[in-house]
Design a protein around this motif. Structure first.
Motif, mmCIF file in Angstrom:
data_model
loop_
_atom_site.group_PDB
_atom_site.id
_atom_site.type_symbol
_atom_site.label_atom_id
_atom_site.label_comp_id
_atom_site.label_asym_id
_atom_site.label_seq_id
_atom_site.Cartn_x
_atom_site.Cartn_y
_atom_site.Cartn_z
ATOM 1 N N SER A 292 -43.798 105.605 36.573
ATOM 2 C CA SER A 292 -44.526 106.304 37.291
ATOM 3 C C SER A 292 -46.145 105.797 36.945
ATOM 4 O O SER A 292 -46.433 105.131 35.905
ATOM 5 N N ALA A 293 -47.027 105.833 37.934
ATOM 6 C CA ALA A 293 -48.479 105.544 37.891
ATOM 7 C C ALA A 293 -49.057 106.218 36.740
ATOM 8 O O ALA A 293 -49.970 105.682 36.003
ATOM 9 N N ALA A 294 -48.656 107.691 36.686
ATOM 10 C CA ALA A 294 -49.281 108.287 35.557
ATOM 11 C C ALA A 294 -48.962 108.011 34.129
ATOM 12 O O ALA A 294 -49.872 107.899 33.406
ATOM 13 N N ALA A 295 -47.690 107.517 33.905
ATOM 14 C CA ALA A 295 -47.283 106.969 32.608
ATOM 15 C C ALA A 295 -47.839 105.611 32.607
ATOM 16 O O ALA A 295 -48.462 105.334 31.009
ATOM 17 N N LEU A 296 -47.959 104.591 33.439
ATOM 18 C CA LEU A 296 -48.593 103.382 33.404
ATOM 19 C C LEU A 296 -50.035 103.583 32.980
ATOM 20 O O LEU A 296 -50.669 103.030 32.084
ATOM 21 N N ARG B 120 -57.387 100.342 46.316
ATOM 22 C CA ARG B 120 -56.270 101.021 46.840
ATOM 23 C C ARG B 120 -56.209 102.560 46.660
ATOM 24 O O ARG B 120 -55.676 103.118 47.398
ATOM 25 N N ALA B 121 -56.851 102.934 45.527
ATOM 26 C CA ALA B 121 -57.197 104.561 45.356
ATOM 27 C C ALA B 121 -57.872 105.007 46.606
ATOM 28 O O ALA B 121 -57.382 106.055 47.188
ATOM 29 N N ASP B 122 -58.921 104.497 46.963
ATOM 30 C CA ASP B 122 -59.737 104.953 48.093
ATOM 31 C C ASP B 122 -59.285 104.886 49.233
ATOM 32 O O ASP B 122 -59.128 105.845 50.273
ATOM 33 N N ALA B 123 -58.063 103.789 49.572
ATOM 34 C CA ALA B 123 -57.445 103.851 50.755
ATOM 35 C C ALA B 123 -56.376 105.099 51.067
ATOM 36 O O ALA B 123 -56.066 105.482 52.103
ATOM 37 N N VAL B 124 -56.238 105.800 50.030
ATOM 38 C CA VAL B 124 -55.189 107.036 50.018
ATOM 39 C C VAL B 124 -56.039 108.338 49.954
ATOM 40 O O VAL B 124 -55.802 108.956 50.871
ATOM 41 N N ASP B 125 -57.095 108.290 49.005
ATOM 42 C CA ASP B 125 -58.027 109.349 49.388
ATOM 43 C C ASP B 125 -59.266 109.327 48.255
ATOM 44 O O ASP B 125 -58.801 108.690 47.120
ATOM 45 N N ARG B 126 -60.256 109.530 48.513
ATOM 46 C CA ARG B 126 -61.527 109.361 47.899
ATOM 47 C C ARG B 126 -61.817 110.602 47.067
ATOM 48 O O ARG B 126 -61.983 111.491 47.171
ATOM 49 N N VAL B 127 -61.709 110.041 45.583
ATOM 50 C CA VAL B 127 -61.837 111.147 44.502
ATOM 51 C C VAL B 127 -63.012 110.679 43.471
ATOM 52 O O VAL B 127 -63.476 109.456 43.661
ATOM 53 N N MET B 128 -63.390 111.644 42.850
ATOM 54 C CA MET B 128 -64.484 111.463 41.727
ATOM 55 C C MET B 128 -64.137 110.406 41.065
ATOM 56 O O MET B 128 -65.300 109.415 40.599
ATOM 57 N N TRP B 129 -63.113 110.503 40.385
ATOM 58 C CA TRP B 129 -62.721 109.570 39.234
ATOM 59 C C TRP B 129 -62.664 108.098 39.781
ATOM 60 O O TRP B 129 -62.995 107.112 38.835
ATOM 61 N N ALA C 208 -47.915 94.333 36.285
ATOM 62 C CA ALA C 208 -47.310 95.655 36.239
ATOM 63 C C ALA C 208 -48.318 96.823 36.961
ATOM 64 O O ALA C 208 -47.946 97.611 37.940
ATOM 65 N N LEU C 209 -49.676 96.656 36.684
ATOM 66 C CA LEU C 209 -50.586 97.545 37.560
ATOM 67 C C LEU C 209 -50.553 97.214 38.772
ATOM 68 O O LEU C 209 -50.706 98.222 39.703
ATOM 69 N N ASP C 210 -50.467 95.763 39.176
ATOM 70 C CA ASP C 210 -50.354 95.419 40.794
ATOM 71 C C ASP C 210 -49.326 96.045 41.451
ATOM 72 O O ASP C 210 -49.292 96.416 42.565
ATOM 73 N N VAL C 211 -48.158 96.066 40.799
ATOM 74 C CA VAL C 211 -46.699 96.370 41.401
ATOM 75 C C VAL C 211 -46.836 97.966 41.528
ATOM 76 O O VAL C 211 -46.549 98.509 42.709
ATOM 77 N N SER D 12 -49.363 100.223 41.233
ATOM 78 C CA SER D 12 -50.343 100.594 42.165
ATOM 79 C C SER D 12 -50.060 100.808 43.556
ATOM 80 O O SER D 12 -50.448 101.571 44.197
ATOM 81 N N GLU D 13 -49.400 99.768 44.024
ATOM 82 C CA GLU D 13 -48.965 99.552 45.109
ATOM 83 C C GLU D 13 -47.796 100.472 45.447
ATOM 84 O O GLU D 13 -47.862 101.070 46.821
ATOM 85 N N ARG D 14 -46.944 100.691 44.771
ATOM 86 C CA ARG D 14 -45.674 101.721 44.902
ATOM 87 C C ARG D 14 -46.173 103.085 44.802
ATOM 88 O O ARG D 14 -45.556 103.879 45.700
ATOM 89 N N ASP D 15 -46.906 103.330 43.761
ATOM 90 C CA ASP D 15 -47.272 104.701 43.645
ATOM 91 C C ASP D 15 -48.533 105.133 43.316
ATOM 92 O O ASP D 15 -49.196 105.250 42.464
ATOM 93 N N PRO D 16 -49.616 104.788 44.536
ATOM 94 C CA PRO D 16 -51.051 104.757 44.731
ATOM 95 C C PRO D 16 -51.574 106.382 44.419
ATOM 96 O O PRO D 16 -52.345 106.576 45.339
ATOM 97 N N LEU D 17 -51.570 106.689 43.247
ATOM 98 C CA LEU D 17 -51.933 107.952 42.906
ATOM 99 C C LEU D 17 -53.330 107.839 42.433
ATOM 100 O O LEU D 17 -53.759 107.023 41.668
ATOM 101 N N PRO D 18 -54.545 108.358 43.361
ATOM 102 C CA PRO D 18 -56.041 107.787 42.872
ATOM 103 C C PRO D 18 -56.324 108.006 41.660
ATOM 104 O O PRO D 18 -57.026 107.246 41.010
ATOM 105 N N GLU D 19 -56.109 109.301 40.873
ATOM 106 C CA GLU D 19 -56.694 109.240 39.508
ATOM 107 C C GLU D 19 -55.981 108.493 38.703
ATOM 108 O O GLU D 19 -56.715 108.085 37.773
#
Length: 304
Positions: free
Chosen positions: A96-100, A165-174, A129-132, A134-141
């Motif tokens: 998961s993106a969160a675990a990575l 890539r994060a901004d393309a999903v949702d713009r968040v403060m982090w 790994a980050l590239d792969v 983040s594209e598969r599971d683009p959670l902004p935080e």
């Protein structure tokens, strides 16, 4: 466990070689219950690395990557990410993106200098790994947290790419904060300030963002803006000692106020970050027409 230790030693010598992992997998297959018990009681470095691989074999990709992140944080001088399993499609397709992201933060736990060509080469599998992921599971935080590792390694373009890539999903403060931190490391204070301003648009009640932006404005020499921003932050967290100290320092630099310098002197012992405390004292002591006695008192605090 003796065999595990020997095999981990072989991995440390040649992290990409498949043979030690094959031997570990065979050992896991025939002595799983004994190894589980021993690994649970053994907090050694060897046990932690072996456990990362065993977790992968069990299909627990999230715990596997976090364990490898912890190992890498302790000893980044070895390219642990070159392990065949770390680049395996099964791993990259399931972690998961969160675990990575958490694993990336663990690689930074010990404050090692990663901004060298050698470190960038060792961390190349992590960047892949980050590239792969983040594209598969683009959670902004999560992507914002991931961006810290390439930034620490001087891979600024990858850090910004994760933010994009994060901004393309949702713009968040982090994400805005991650951009600001990268620009700051690069020494571009104008872009840093712009990113923090964007972060404030997304979270206008966050006192720490006012402090961050105030510090940037002070770095640009705009102490009026810095003091004003510290005041705004105090509207949301009036007891925050760091904000109060920053406001006192920036006011002192701006107007040469003895009262504000006295306030900073009183607050200084409460600041846990001594380098930041010393920076505030330096700013304040450069204020106009301050009493020499008070300046000397402030500088004595700086020396402690």
């Amino acid at each position: 466990m003796g065999a595990v230790e020997l095999l981990v030693g072989a991995i440390a010598s040649a992290p990409a070689a498949p043979e030690p992992y094959a031997a570990l997998a065979e050992l896991w297959q025939v002595r799983r219950s004994e190894l589980k018990e021993s690994l649970g009681e053994d907090g050694s470095f060897s046990a932690a690395l072996a456990q990362a691989y065993f977790l992968f074999l069990e299909g627990d990709m999230d715990d596997a990557v976090m364990a490898l992140g912890s190992v890498t944080g302790v000893r980044p001088d070895v390219a642990w990410g070159a392990a065949p399993w770390f680049g395996d499609a099964r791993f990259l397709g399931a972690v998961s993106a969160a675990a990575l992201a958490e694993a990336c933060l663990r690689t930074l736990d010990y404050g090692h200098d990663l901004d060298t060509n050698e470190m960038r080469e060792r961390f190349a599998p992590w960047f892949h790994a980050l590239d792969v992921v983040s594209e598969r599971d683009p959670l902004p935080e999560s992507l914002a947290a991931m961006a810290r590792l390439p930034r620490a390694c001087g891979r600024y373009e990858l850090s910004f790419a994760l933010c994009d890539r994060a901004d393309a999903v949702d713009r968040v403060m982090w994400t805005a904060v991650a951009r600001a931190a990268t620009w700051r490391v690069m020494g571009d204070l104008d872009q840093t300030a712009a990113a923090f301003e964007n972060a404030l648009l997304l979270d206008s009640a966050n006192w720490s963002l006012y402090l961050d932006l105030a510090d940037v404005r002070a770095g640009q020499g705009d102490f009026a803006a810095a003091a004003s921003l510290a005041d705004q932050g105090l509207e949301y967290e009036p007891r925050e000692v760091t904000l109060r100290a920053a406001r006192a320092a920036y006011r002192t630099r701006l107007s040469g106020s003895s009262d504000d310098l006295s306030a900073l002197i009183a607050l200084a012992p409460e600041l846990a970050n001594t380098s930041y405390r010393n920076l505030l004292i330096d700013y304040a002591c450069a204020g106009p027409k301050l009493p020499r006695r008070l300046v000397a008192k402030a500088r004595r605090i700086r020396k402690n």
